[in-house]
Scaffold this active site. Sequence first.
Site, PDB file in Angstrom:
ATOM      1  N   ASN A   9       0.852  -1.201   0.000  1.00 33.92           N
ATOM      2  CA  ASN A   9       0.000   0.000   0.000  1.00 33.92           C
ATOM      3  C   ASN A   9       0.888   1.252   0.000  1.00 33.92           C
ATOM      4  OD1 ASN A   9      -1.619   2.189   0.797  1.00 33.92           O
ATOM      5  ND2 ASN A   9      -3.041   0.861   1.895  1.00 33.92           N
ATOM      6  N   ASP A  65      -0.147  -3.439  10.275  1.00 34.10           N
ATOM      7  CA  ASP A  65      -1.503  -3.926  10.041  1.00 34.10           C
ATOM      8  C   ASP A  65      -2.460  -2.933  10.672  1.00 34.10           C
ATOM      9  OD1 ASP A  65      -3.196  -6.221   9.075  1.00 34.10           O
ATOM     10  OD2 ASP A  65      -3.927  -5.953  11.115  1.00 34.10           O
ATOM     11  N   GLY A 142      -8.250   5.073   1.586  1.00 34.12           N
ATOM     12  CA  GLY A 142      -9.156   4.174   2.305  1.00 34.12           C
ATOM     13  C   GLY A 142     -10.342   4.882   2.942  1.00 34.12           C
ATOM     14  N   TYR A 143     -10.491   4.688   4.243  1.00 32.90           N
ATOM     15  CA  TYR A 143     -11.655   5.210   4.962  1.00 32.90           C
ATOM     16  C   TYR A 143     -11.489   6.678   5.387  1.00 32.90           C
ATOM     17  CZ  TYR A 143     -12.772   0.215   5.260  1.00 32.90           C
ATOM     18  OH  TYR A 143     -13.049  -1.099   4.957  1.00 32.90           O
TER      19      TYR A 143
HETATM   20  P1  ITT Z   1      -0.422  -4.039   3.312  1.00 31.44           P
HETATM   21  O1  ITT Z   1      -1.091  -5.167   4.081  1.00 31.44           O
HETATM   22  O2  ITT Z   1       0.286  -4.471   2.077  1.00 31.44           O
HETATM   23  O3  ITT Z   1       0.445  -3.179   4.185  1.00 31.44           O
HETATM   24  P2  ITT Z   1      -3.157  -3.081   3.013  1.00 31.44           P
HETATM   25  O4  ITT Z   1      -3.770  -1.924   2.327  1.00 31.44           O
HETATM   26  O5  ITT Z   1      -3.685  -4.466   2.669  1.00 31.44           O
HETATM   27  O6  ITT Z   1      -1.581  -3.032   2.787  1.00 31.44           O
HETATM   28  P3  ITT Z   1      -4.000  -3.581   5.761  1.00 31.44           P
HETATM   29  O7  ITT Z   1      -4.028  -5.054   5.541  1.00 31.44           O
HETATM   30  O8  ITT Z   1      -3.364  -3.061   7.005  1.00 31.44           O
HETATM   31  O9  ITT Z   1      -3.244  -2.834   4.557  1.00 31.44           O
HETATM   32  O10 ITT Z   1      -5.471  -3.060   5.603  1.00 31.44           O
HETATM   33  C1  ITT Z   1      -5.859  -1.914   6.186  1.00 31.44           C
HETATM   34  C2  ITT Z   1      -7.006  -1.318   5.416  1.00 31.44           C
HETATM   35  O11 ITT Z   1      -7.694  -0.462   6.349  1.00 31.44           O
HETATM   36  C3  ITT Z   1      -6.516  -0.427   4.281  1.00 31.44           C
HETATM   37  O12 ITT Z   1      -6.562  -1.058   3.046  1.00 31.44           O
HETATM   38  C4  ITT Z   1      -7.485   0.760   4.365  1.00 31.44           C
HETATM   39  O13 ITT Z   1      -8.622   0.475   3.583  1.00 31.44           O
HETATM   40  C5  ITT Z   1      -7.877   0.812   5.832  1.00 31.44           C
HETATM   41  N1  ITT Z   1      -7.030   1.780   6.545  1.00 31.44           N
HETATM   42  C6  ITT Z   1      -5.972   1.524   7.352  1.00 31.44           C
HETATM   43  N2  ITT Z   1      -5.407   2.656   7.788  1.00 31.44           N
HETATM   44  C7  ITT Z   1      -6.104   3.655   7.248  1.00 31.44           C
HETATM   45  C8  ITT Z   1      -5.986   5.048   7.284  1.00 31.44           C
HETATM   46  O14 ITT Z   1      -5.006   5.659   7.936  1.00 31.44           O
HETATM   47  N3  ITT Z   1      -6.867   5.781   6.601  1.00 31.44           N
HETATM   48  C9  ITT Z   1      -7.846   5.187   5.903  1.00 31.44           C
HETATM   49  N4  ITT Z   1      -8.023   3.873   5.783  1.00 31.44           N
HETATM   50  C10 ITT Z   1      -7.161   3.101   6.452  1.00 31.44           C
END
Ligand code: ITT
Length: 187
Positions: A9, A65, A142-143
């Site tokens: 990400n 995570d 994301g959110y």
């Molecule tokens: P990696 O596992 O490769 O690091 P990922 O996007 O899959 O990337 P996560 O498994 O940690 O990351 O998923 C977290 C999700 O939660 C992410 O895709 C976002 O949709 C949301 N999220 C996490 N932190 C956020 C933030 O600071 N602002 C907005 N959305 C967030």
Amino acid sequence: MKILVATGNRAKFREMRDILREHGIEAERVDVDYPELQSDSPEEIAAHGARYCAESLGKPVIVEDSGLFVDALNGFPGPYSAYVYETIGNEGILRLLEGEEDRSARFISVVGYCEPGGKPVTFTGEVRGRIAEEPRGEEGFGYDPIFIPEGREKTFAELGVEEKCKMSHRARALEKFARWFKRHAGR
Ligand code: ITT
């Protein structure tokens, strides 16, 4: 001082890089496609991911995570945040909360650090807030357009990344990590 960050990400990485820089640590992104453990505990997921990445890279590494936990939905989407964002998205979360008075929620971030052959260590950060009535703002990822941090009226996406990173779950987890890492590296 330097650390590898395993994440796919890029928006997450940019935040991590900027926050770590404030603490005097330089971050470099690596793309390791690590299997994500199915668990309700973000600590367990981050620890497992960090160990997997450290073994496969042969170098010390951190993973992060994170997730959004909505009180009225009993903590959903929590560990399923990435999948839920990709499927029903922000509109889906808003629909699930239609007519719901309790809009309180929190973001949790867990940073997992591991060295090859070592035991993973985790650092947790949290920011409380509430879910907006509609998506607002353009920044972040994301959110961010639907999350209003405690004490504010604007969403993370309206506040902008710089302001967000002064108070975010990720900033809080990374601050704990950075403090520990500087001591740890000095040993
Ligand atoms: P990696 O596992 O490769 O690091 P990922 O996007 O899959 O990337 P996560 O498994 O940690 O990351 O998923 C977290 C999700 O939660 C992410 O895709 C976002 O949709 C949301 N999220 C996490 N932190 C956020 C933030 O600071 N602002 C907005 N959305 C967030």
